[in-house]
Design a protein around this motif. Structure first.
Motif, PDB file in Angstrom:
ATOM      1  N   LEU A 191      51.892  31.564  40.116  1.00 13.58           N
ATOM      2  CA  LEU A 191      51.557  30.278  40.728  1.00 13.58           C
ATOM      3  C   LEU A 191      50.551  30.474  41.857  1.00 13.58           C
ATOM      4  N   TYR A 192      50.713  31.568  42.574  1.00  7.90           N
ATOM      5  CA  TYR A 192      49.761  31.892  43.646  1.00  7.90           C
ATOM      6  C   TYR A 192      48.366  32.092  43.035  1.00  7.90           C
ATOM      7  N   GLU A 193      48.289  32.919  42.000  1.00 10.52           N
ATOM      8  CA  GLU A 193      46.987  33.203  41.377  1.00 10.52           C
ATOM      9  C   GLU A 193      46.371  31.951  40.762  1.00 10.52           C
ATOM     10  N   GLN A 194      47.215  31.154  40.113  1.00  6.45           N
ATOM     11  CA  GLN A 194      46.682  29.947  39.467  1.00  6.45           C
ATOM     12  C   GLN A 194      46.349  28.854  40.479  1.00  6.45           C
ATOM     13  N   GLY A 195      46.895  28.980  41.680  1.00  9.89           N
ATOM     14  CA  GLY A 195      46.674  27.945  42.693  1.00  9.89           C
ATOM     15  C   GLY A 195      45.582  28.270  43.692  1.00  9.89           C
ATOM     16  N   ARG A 196      44.866  29.382  43.470  1.00 12.04           N
ATOM     17  CA  ARG A 196      43.802  29.750  44.413  1.00 12.04           C
ATOM     18  C   ARG A 196      42.726  28.667  44.465  1.00 12.04           C
ATOM     19  N   PRO A 197      41.965  28.604  45.563  1.00 16.93           N
ATOM     20  CA  PRO A 197      41.031  27.476  45.746  1.00 16.93           C
ATOM     21  C   PRO A 197      39.961  27.434  44.656  1.00 16.93           C
ATOM     22  N   PRO A 198      39.942  26.379  43.853  1.00 19.03           N
ATOM     23  CA  PRO A 198      39.067  26.308  42.674  1.00 19.03           C
ATOM     24  C   PRO A 198      37.594  26.568  42.978  1.00 19.03           C
ATOM     25  N   ALA A 199      37.103  26.123  44.101  1.00 18.75           N
ATOM     26  CA  ALA A 199      35.674  26.269  44.394  1.00 18.75           C
ATOM     27  C   ALA A 199      35.308  27.698  44.796  1.00 18.75           C
ATOM     28  N   TRP A 200      36.320  28.547  45.029  1.00 13.19           N
ATOM     29  CA  TRP A 200      36.043  29.887  45.559  1.00 13.19           C
ATOM     30  C   TRP A 200      36.661  30.978  44.710  1.00 13.19           C
ATOM     31  N   LEU A 201      36.974  30.636  43.462  1.00  7.09           N
ATOM     32  CA  LEU A 201      37.714  31.572  42.599  1.00  7.09           C
ATOM     33  C   LEU A 201      37.013  32.915  42.433  1.00  7.09           C
ATOM     34  N   HIS A 202      35.686  32.916  42.426  1.00  3.49           N
ATOM     35  CA  HIS A 202      34.967  34.160  42.133  1.00  3.49           C
ATOM     36  C   HIS A 202      34.396  34.813  43.387  1.00  3.49           C
ATOM     37  N   GLN A 203      34.882  34.382  44.541  1.00  5.28           N
ATOM     38  CA  GLN A 203      34.427  34.946  45.809  1.00  5.28           C
ATOM     39  C   GLN A 203      35.602  35.584  46.546  1.00  5.28           C
ATOM     40  N   PRO A 204      35.338  36.550  47.423  1.00  7.72           N
ATOM     41  CA  PRO A 204      36.421  37.221  48.143  1.00  7.72           C
ATOM     42  C   PRO A 204      37.356  36.259  48.883  1.00  7.72           C
ATOM     43  N   VAL A 205      36.806  35.198  49.474  1.00  6.67           N
ATOM     44  CA  VAL A 205      37.664  34.290  50.232  1.00  6.67           C
ATOM     45  C   VAL A 205      38.600  33.491  49.321  1.00  6.67           C
ATOM     46  N   GLY A 206      38.289  33.480  48.026  1.00 11.06           N
ATOM     47  CA  GLY A 206      39.165  32.797  47.074  1.00 11.06           C
ATOM     48  C   GLY A 206      40.325  33.659  46.606  1.00 11.06           C
ATOM     49  N   ASN A 207      40.331  34.924  46.990  1.00  4.80           N
ATOM     50  CA  ASN A 207      41.418  35.816  46.555  1.00  4.80           C
ATOM     51  C   ASN A 207      42.713  35.539  47.305  1.00  4.80           C
ATOM     52  N   ALA A 208      43.822  35.941  46.669  1.00  2.00           N
ATOM     53  CA  ALA A 208      45.109  35.854  47.347  1.00  2.00           C
ATOM     54  C   ALA A 208      45.060  36.734  48.594  1.00  2.00           C
ATOM     55  N   ARG A 209      45.822  36.326  49.590  1.00  3.47           N
ATOM     56  CA  ARG A 209      45.759  37.002  50.887  1.00  3.47           C
ATOM     57  C   ARG A 209      46.743  38.176  50.978  1.00  3.47           C
ATOM     58  N   GLU A 240      32.462  29.572  54.245  1.00  7.89           N
ATOM     59  CA  GLU A 240      31.432  30.600  54.025  1.00  7.89           C
ATOM     60  C   GLU A 240      31.578  31.723  55.042  1.00  7.89           C
ATOM     61  N   ARG A 241      31.905  31.355  56.273  1.00 10.17           N
ATOM     62  CA  ARG A 241      32.092  32.393  57.295  1.00 10.17           C
ATOM     63  C   ARG A 241      33.289  33.275  56.951  1.00 10.17           C
ATOM     64  N   ALA A 242      34.366  32.618  56.509  1.00 12.13           N
ATOM     65  CA  ALA A 242      35.545  33.396  56.119  1.00 12.13           C
ATOM     66  C   ALA A 242      35.210  34.278  54.914  1.00 12.13           C
ATOM     67  N   ARG A 247      44.730  28.150  50.171  1.00 13.66           N
ATOM     68  CA  ARG A 247      44.039  28.741  51.330  1.00 13.66           C
ATOM     69  C   ARG A 247      43.348  30.044  50.965  1.00 13.66           C
ATOM     70  N   GLY A 248      43.716  30.614  49.816  1.00 16.92           N
ATOM     71  CA  GLY A 248      43.094  31.877  49.428  1.00 16.92           C
ATOM     72  C   GLY A 248      43.147  32.854  50.586  1.00 16.92           C
ATOM     73  N   SER A 249      41.998  33.424  50.920  1.00 20.37           N
ATOM     74  CA  SER A 249      41.934  34.326  52.067  1.00 20.37           C
ATOM     75  C   SER A 249      41.206  33.672  53.236  1.00 20.37           C
ATOM     76  N   PHE A 250      41.255  32.331  53.267  1.00 22.09           N
ATOM     77  CA  PHE A 250      40.556  31.628  54.342  1.00 22.09           C
ATOM     78  C   PHE A 250      41.107  32.028  55.710  1.00 22.09           C
ATOM     79  N   LEU A 251      42.435  32.096  55.816  1.00 24.43           N
ATOM     80  CA  LEU A 251      43.079  32.536  57.064  1.00 24.43           C
ATOM     81  C   LEU A 251      43.571  33.967  56.919  1.00 24.43           C
ATOM     82  N   GLU A 252      43.612  34.692  58.030  1.00 28.53           N
ATOM     83  CA  GLU A 252      44.292  35.991  58.035  1.00 28.53           C
ATOM     84  C   GLU A 252      45.794  35.723  57.846  1.00 28.53           C
ATOM     85  N   THR A 253      46.544  36.732  57.392  1.00 29.03           N
ATOM     86  CA  THR A 253      47.959  36.526  57.066  1.00 29.03           C
ATOM     87  C   THR A 253      48.734  35.916  58.234  1.00 29.03           C
ATOM     88  N   ASP A 254      48.576  36.495  59.402  1.00 27.73           N
ATOM     89  CA  ASP A 254      49.358  35.989  60.520  1.00 27.73           C
ATOM     90  C   ASP A 254      48.910  34.593  60.953  1.00 27.73           C
TER      91      ASP A 254
END
Lengths: 498, 498
Positions: free
Chosen positions: A270-288, A78-80, A463-470
């Motif tokens: 595969l990246y798009e289809q593998g995004r975190p299922p519980a967060w698909l409709h939230q910003p943190v669920g987006n590809a990084r 949630e914080r991410a 991981r969606g956008s849970f972590l920053e890229t680096d």
């Protein structure tokens, strides 16, 4: 918590509008009748404005402030998520609504003019539209830069690749610029001393190409319950959540290209289809970001599927499907075709060794355009000069030069470097995957992507956008984005080193 | 004028959102992968809510009031546009937001249950959901009725067919009810004395059916620069402004049905493609209600294309395309096939003579349901009794009876009568067209729609919603909607009278 939940509802609505725009954008490039272009541009512009209005409403800012005060009560995801909401809010609220609408319409229009200008190699036709698009994108960059404390180009870049900066790119690209021309020469000399690979003799009926492409997508793990393969002039991966649509373009005289194109887009998918299922409709669920997105397509295409191991799997299948006879269909020859290095005019046709040269050139030009150091009228000359310097190639016409790409007419400045940053990340991630799972090359020789896909899913996709890229790269590969693994990969594949 | 212009901008945005939803809805029924259904429903729901919010915003009401005060300064089309804006606003703002959400969810739910209940012919499974949907639609009708000064059913009807009232429908339908059973009997007796038409021997390859369908669409004047033909389970005309998309479903054992289906949807599409170019994105540029829309599809399909003249044009083309041999391919036989009258269980399969019986029954039942005179538990019995009375048919199961249509489970009460009102309007308009342009039948015998299309464009399509339905009919045909021309058409075509 109430403020956070209210934000989640708000961002889910934005996500739904963006998904709607994703399908409309896909349709525009695959099926839409010509006369619908203007109306579609209007629909997309309105959806963008609507999403922008929801995102930039004063209430959104207030809720973000409230939720931030209360951050201790939120879980890590949630914080991410809140961090990504804040990032999206800052980017969007920096740009006035009028500018969003005007720049989106200008881009649609110059993109449309570009299609005709390219066909007739008529740069003068495009120039005023491109100048207007540039002017507006510079305004966007300035507005975002002021809000984010970034230079305009960094601010645009940050929109495609959160956290990426010129200060990171410049040394990486300088190193490439220093090494690349020499490396290309050495590789070319080496390939010149070996027998040239034989082209596969066609024709290659479209239906057979399509069937093989679908089979390889399935093998790689593409989920056809939540996606499609179609045809468009320019291949891409688009669509919506749970509806990932990739495209390709078939050439009956050459099957190898569409096939690798399909595998490239499959990497994105595969990246798009593998995004975190519980967060698909939230910003943190987006590809990084786009660098990491490109790393996924290049990992599948360049690292995995152009490897000697995968060519050993693919060659007999190609021979079967197209009833091939003779040694052109041998795995070694196919690998030779798929790793041939040859400087050429067209970026999207470039091999992985010369490709970065196209990006270095475009990066130089677009940073200069945004800073005002390069006027649109000087673009063709500067482009041609760069091609001569970097690849020793003379550009015979703008159609094959600065008119070849849709990015600038479409208003995308700051996008190009992510291709080569992605190539670096791909090499770095593929190396980490093989270190963790040494059986991957042998798997690929059997056409088995299961282990590789599982590793990517766990370490990147979910991981969606849970972590920053680096952060993600450090966590997964032990180091931030660098050029070493990429250079090592090129030296290994093309010079037999290491 | 400022208020009016502000409204025009507002309604253009609503139009763009509705267009976006139109393409997404089309996609959902043609191409969308299965796993995308939930996400798509969410996208469409969000777009609907967004359009509804813009429409019902307090500011919209204020602007309408201001613009109305200033109406003298507006031109005739602008005044009509303001009238249509007011109508849309009144309809939308009459229903409390909570009721919109609850009734839309209940309809989605009962529509979903209906799919399963129909497959298993299990009315009891649907009953509680249908009762809830009915209850909420009655509430919607009451809320709209209170705001518009109408009875609940009239208020619902007005949402599909502006200006239409039970007081208009009842005498028209009473006349049909008095005449129809006798007419069907007489026609059936007459057809029984003639040799039965021979079915065309197949198979009919899909590609050939498609090519012929496209050629006929082109002949009828469909603009492929602004539209498409595709495949879906349930044929429809959808899409967006300047992007009108019709669908069909092919059966390799029978080409005649898909072909007439394509021509039917082409009639809808010509209306959409012929709307007034300067007003395409404003309410006054919309097609004028469902009765008139259906009149355009039925005019092309029933009046023009099932005529003896058009069959004379079509028969040799069918024979060519499918390499037909023998007298089944003669024009007379084809006309016989296309005008065969036979009472049946399924509304959408009915011929034009028995079709109104299906509508009379549904009209009786839905008006009784809305008024509270018919409980959901009594619906199957009442439906079966009506089928016996009107068509002399015994309904063997609810699947083939009251469960066959999506309308009621989907919350559409007040829609059914527009099919038969459309059939009446089609006969009335086609008669007026032929009186004005006596060459039309001879044109159709040559597959030439130019004059007919020109007449429809001028007299119907390009008027958009400028005139109210009855005004349009009076202006164009000299009289309000009536049953005379329709009955005369049936007596002429099926009994050789007049």
């Amino acid at each position: 918590m109430r403020a956070y939940r209210s934000l989640a509802t708000r961002f889910a609505r934005i996500g739904a509008v963006e998904d709607a725009a994703g399908i409309l954008g896909w349709d525009a490039q695959t099926l839409m009748p010509k006369g619908a272009a203007e109306g579609r541009a209007e629909q997309l512009a309105q959806l963008r404005v609507i999403a922008h209005e929801i995102l930039t409403a004063a209430e959104t800012g207030d809720l973000i402030a409230q939720a931030s005060d209360d951050e201790a009560g939120l879980g890590a995801w949630e914080r991410a998520n809140l961090r990504e909401m804040r990032r999206a809010y800052l980017h969007a609220s920096a740009v006035p609504g009028d500018l969003v609408a005007v720049s989106s319409k200008a881009s649609s229009r110059s993109e449309m003019v570009w299609r005709e200008a390219r066909a007739t190699s008529d740069f003068a036709m495009l120039a005023p539209h491109l100048a207007e698009t540039l002017r507006l994108q510079r305004e966007v960059g300035e507005a975002k830069g002021a809000a984010l404390g970034l230079a305009p180009y960094d601010a645009l870049l940050d929109g495609y690749d959160p956290g990426m900066r010129r200060a990171v790119i410049d040394p990486l690209f300088s190193r490439l610029r220093a090494i690349l021309p020499g490396l290309i020469g050495t590789i070319r000399d080496r390939q010149a001393m070996m027998p040239a690979p034989m082209p596969l003799p066609g024709p290659f009926p479209v239906e057979a190409q399509k069937a093989l492409g679908l089979a390889l997508m399935r093998a790689a793990g593409f989920d056809f319950e939540r996606g499609r393969l179609d045809i468009s002039l320019h291949p891409f991966c688009g669509g919506a959540t749970d509806d990932v649509r990739i495209t390709t373009r078939y050439d009956e005289a050459d099957a190898t290209r569409a096939l690798m194109g399909v595998l490239h887009e499959t990497g994105h998918a595969l990246y798009e289809q593998g995004r975190p299922p519980a967060w698909l409709h939230q910003p943190v669920g987006n590809a990084r970001g786009m660098s990491l997105h490109e790393s996924q397509s290049l990992l599948i295409e360049m690292q995995a599927c152009r490897s000697a191991e995968f060519c050993a799997y693919l060659a007999p299948r190609l021979r079967d499907v197209f009833a091939g006879e003779g040694s052109a269909w041998d795995a070694e020859n196919l690998h030779g075709l798929y790793t041939r290095v040859e400087p050429g005019l067209i970026r999207v046709d470039a091999d992985e060794v010369t490709y970065p040269a196209h990006i270095l050139l475009r990066y130089d030009l677009e940073t200069a355009m945004i800073s005002g150091d390069l006027a649109i009228t000087d673009l063709p000359g500067a482009f041609d000069e760069g091609m001569r310097d970097l690849l020793g190639i003379v550009v015979p016409s703008d159609r094959l030069g600065c008119l070849q790409d849709i990015h600038w007419p479409g208003g995308s400045f700051g996008y190009f470097p992510t291709y080569t940053l992605g190539a670096m990340a791909a090499a770095q991630l593929f190396r980490a995957a093989r270190e963790s799972l040494p059986g991957i090359p042998a798997d690929l020789a059997r056409g088995d992507f299961t282990a590789l896909r599982g590793w990517l899913r766990e370490n990147v996709h979910q991981r969606g956008s849970f972590l920053e890229t680096d952060e993600l790269l450090v966590t997964t590969t032990g180091k931030p984005l660098g050029a070493e693994d990429y250079m090592r990969h090129l030296r290994h594949r093309y010079l037999g080193e290491g």
